[in-house]
Design a protein around this motif. Structure first.
Motif, PDB file in Angstrom:
ATOM      1  N   GLY A 201       2.003  16.737   3.496  1.00  9.34           N
ATOM      2  CA  GLY A 201       3.058  16.224   2.625  1.00  9.34           C
ATOM      3  C   GLY A 201       3.601  14.884   3.068  1.00  9.34           C
ATOM      4  N   ARG A 202       3.122  14.363   4.196  1.00 13.49           N
ATOM      5  CA  ARG A 202       3.620  13.068   4.666  1.00 13.49           C
ATOM      6  C   ARG A 202       3.046  11.923   3.824  1.00 13.49           C
ATOM      7  NH1 ARG A 202       2.237  15.321   9.816  1.00 13.49           N
ATOM      8  NH2 ARG A 202       4.092  16.086  10.923  1.00 13.49           N
ATOM      9  N   ALA A 203       3.857  10.896   3.672  1.00 15.46           N
ATOM     10  CA  ALA A 203       3.429   9.724   2.919  1.00 15.46           C
ATOM     11  C   ALA A 203       3.916   8.476   3.622  1.00 15.46           C
ATOM     12  CB  ALA A 203       3.955   9.777   1.488  1.00 15.46           C
ATOM     13  N   LEU A 204       3.220   7.397   3.386  1.00  9.91           N
ATOM     14  CA  LEU A 204       3.552   6.095   3.965  1.00  9.91           C
ATOM     15  C   LEU A 204       3.510   5.055   2.863  1.00  9.91           C
ATOM     16  CD1 LEU A 204       1.987   4.507   7.170  1.00  9.91           C
ATOM     17  CD2 LEU A 204       1.926   3.290   5.003  1.00  9.91           C
ATOM     18  N   GLU A 205       4.543   4.251   2.789  1.00 14.41           N
ATOM     19  CA  GLU A 205       4.577   3.127   1.861  1.00 14.41           C
ATOM     20  C   GLU A 205       4.757   1.851   2.682  1.00 14.41           C
ATOM     21  OE1 GLU A 205       7.426   1.478  -1.752  1.00 14.41           O
ATOM     22  OE2 GLU A 205       7.248   3.646  -1.418  1.00 14.41           O
TER      23      GLU A 205
ATOM     24  N   ALA B  95       0.835  -1.201   0.000  1.00 10.79           N
ATOM     25  CA  ALA B  95       0.000   0.000   0.000  1.00 10.79           C
ATOM     26  C   ALA B  95       0.865   1.244   0.000  1.00 10.79           C
ATOM     27  CB  ALA B  95      -0.921   0.012   1.225  1.00 10.79           C
ATOM     28  N   ALA B  96       0.279   2.352  -0.449  1.00  3.29           N
ATOM     29  CA  ALA B  96       0.905   3.671  -0.361  1.00  3.29           C
ATOM     30  C   ALA B  96      -0.183   4.675  -0.020  1.00  3.29           C
ATOM     31  CB  ALA B  96       1.581   4.049  -1.671  1.00  3.29           C
ATOM     32  N   VAL B  97       0.106   5.561   0.932  1.00  8.15           N
ATOM     33  CA  VAL B  97      -0.861   6.558   1.395  1.00  8.15           C
ATOM     34  C   VAL B  97      -0.163   7.915   1.439  1.00  8.15           C
ATOM     35  CG1 VAL B  97      -2.572   7.150   3.147  1.00  8.15           C
ATOM     36  CG2 VAL B  97      -1.840   4.769   2.896  1.00  8.15           C
TER      37      VAL B  97
END
Length: 362
Positions: A288-292, A280-282
């Motif tokens: 501007g934060r992202a999580l993979e 997943a990617a959010v």
């Protein structure tokens, strides 16, 4: 190394030495921080729970991006499942029973007529032993251990379980779980149940977060959140389709997570189970934060905090419905009652391995 870093490393060594010298101390409930620069993670050995994850946003402002409580005592009484490891078998088991090698096993029932997250006193409601703790340096980590006894919550056999949380550059959190069946065959399906909000834990809902799932299929669940049909269906043409980045809230009112509106759905991750691959990617556009997320399990559960309802959180914040999202890599739900699903049975001497890597950025 700066003076503050030297002091932190020395303190970490003192704590680790004290734990190594005193087995009783390792069974006490405590809070343990893993820090690398401006990235930090706090864990408690109550339920092997992630309490906080702090990192900058695109402007350099620090925030805690996981929902939770302020004190360990509040986690002990928590019913919202903020951040722990679930087991021995996560998700639901229909009617709290299964048959293994011709014997019927009856489990603790704690969700209507079913067993949920290992039972009322699953792995989320026990004290884990601190085996190793290195809180600073190039790759800070903590390893927690639990011996699940034969008959615990109705499950057969003694089981040794280890969970390691590791922080590394750049802004990466690894979660590594393994379990060994010591004497009897038993089902095992662990998961990590952290609620994320990339805008900060008190910043409101996550409906605007853009989500992409590497999953072209899902398991339709019934009103009890069980895969009663045993079907695996394509997501194409349904509100469950996140193969392209889509706001979590775009179609959320078209789905039901049991008796409430929101996602509580199991997806089959594309690619070969057992290998690390994208899950997943959010991304949160405002911060501007992202999580993979990468993982090695066959499935992932998407849960959008549908049951939070004016729930007291950290720092006086109040969490309402959709205040966070969970991405829980796992095996197929209720696999012990569905021979058409990949087996979760661990035989004597076999080792279960479950790895997740959260790659955070801003």
């Amino acid at each position: 190394m700066a003076r503050g870093e030297l002091f932190l490393a020395a303190l970490c060594v003192v704590v680790a030495s004290a734990l190594a010298a005193n087995a009783d101390a390792r069974k006490m409930v405590g809070v343990y921080e893993l820090r690398k620069g401006d990235f930090s993670v706090k864990v408690t050995n109550w339920g092997a729970t992630i309490m906080s994850v702090i990192l900058p946003d695109s402007k350099g402002n620090l925030a805690d991006v996981v929902l939770g409580r302020d004190t360990v005592a509040q986690y002990v009484n928590d019913t919202s499942f903020f951040g722990p490891v679930a087991g021995r078998v996560a998700q639901r088991i229909a009617q709290g029973r299964f048959v293994l090698d011709g014997k019927v096993y009856h489990l603790n029932i704690n969700d209507g007529r079913n067993t949920l997250q290992g039972g009322g006193r699953g792995f989320h409601k026990v004290i884990w032993t601190v085996r190793e703790y290195v809180c600073a340096g190039d790759s800070p980590y903590i390893t927690l251990y639990y011996r699940s006894f034969d008959g615990e919550q109705g499950f057969p056999g003694n089981l040794d379980v280890h969970v390691t949380y590791r922080v590394s550059s750049p802004y990466t959190l690894g979660v590594h779980m393994n379990a060994t069946a010591l004497d009897k065959a038993t089902p095992v399906n662990l998961l990590q149940h952290t609620y994320w909000n990339l805008g900060g834990h008190g910043s409101g809902d996550v409906l605007g977060h853009a989500l992409r799932l590497a999953a072209s299929r899902y398991t339709p669940l019934d009103g009890e959140m069980l895969p009663s049909s045993g079907r695996v269906a394509p997501v194409a043409g349904t509100p469950f389709d996140f193969r392209a980045p889509t706001p979590i809230g775009a179609r959320i009112r078209q789905v039901m997570g049991g008796r409430v509106v929101g996602y509580d759905a199991n997806y089959v991750v594309d690619g070969e189970p057992g290998r690390m691959r994208p899950v997943a990617a959010v991304r949160d556009g405002a911060s501007g934060r992202a999580l993979e997320l990468w993982g090695n399990q066959p499935c992932v559960q998407l849960y959008t905090a549908n049951w939070l309802n004016h729930t007291e959180g950290k720092g006086g914040e109040v969490y309402d419905r959709w205040a966070g999202f969970c991405l829980e890599t796992q095996g197929y739900p209720d696999a012990v009652n569905h021979p058409e699903f990949p087996s979760q049975i661990l035989r004597h001497g076999q080792v279960y391995r479950h790895d997740m890597v959260f790659k955070l950025s801003f």
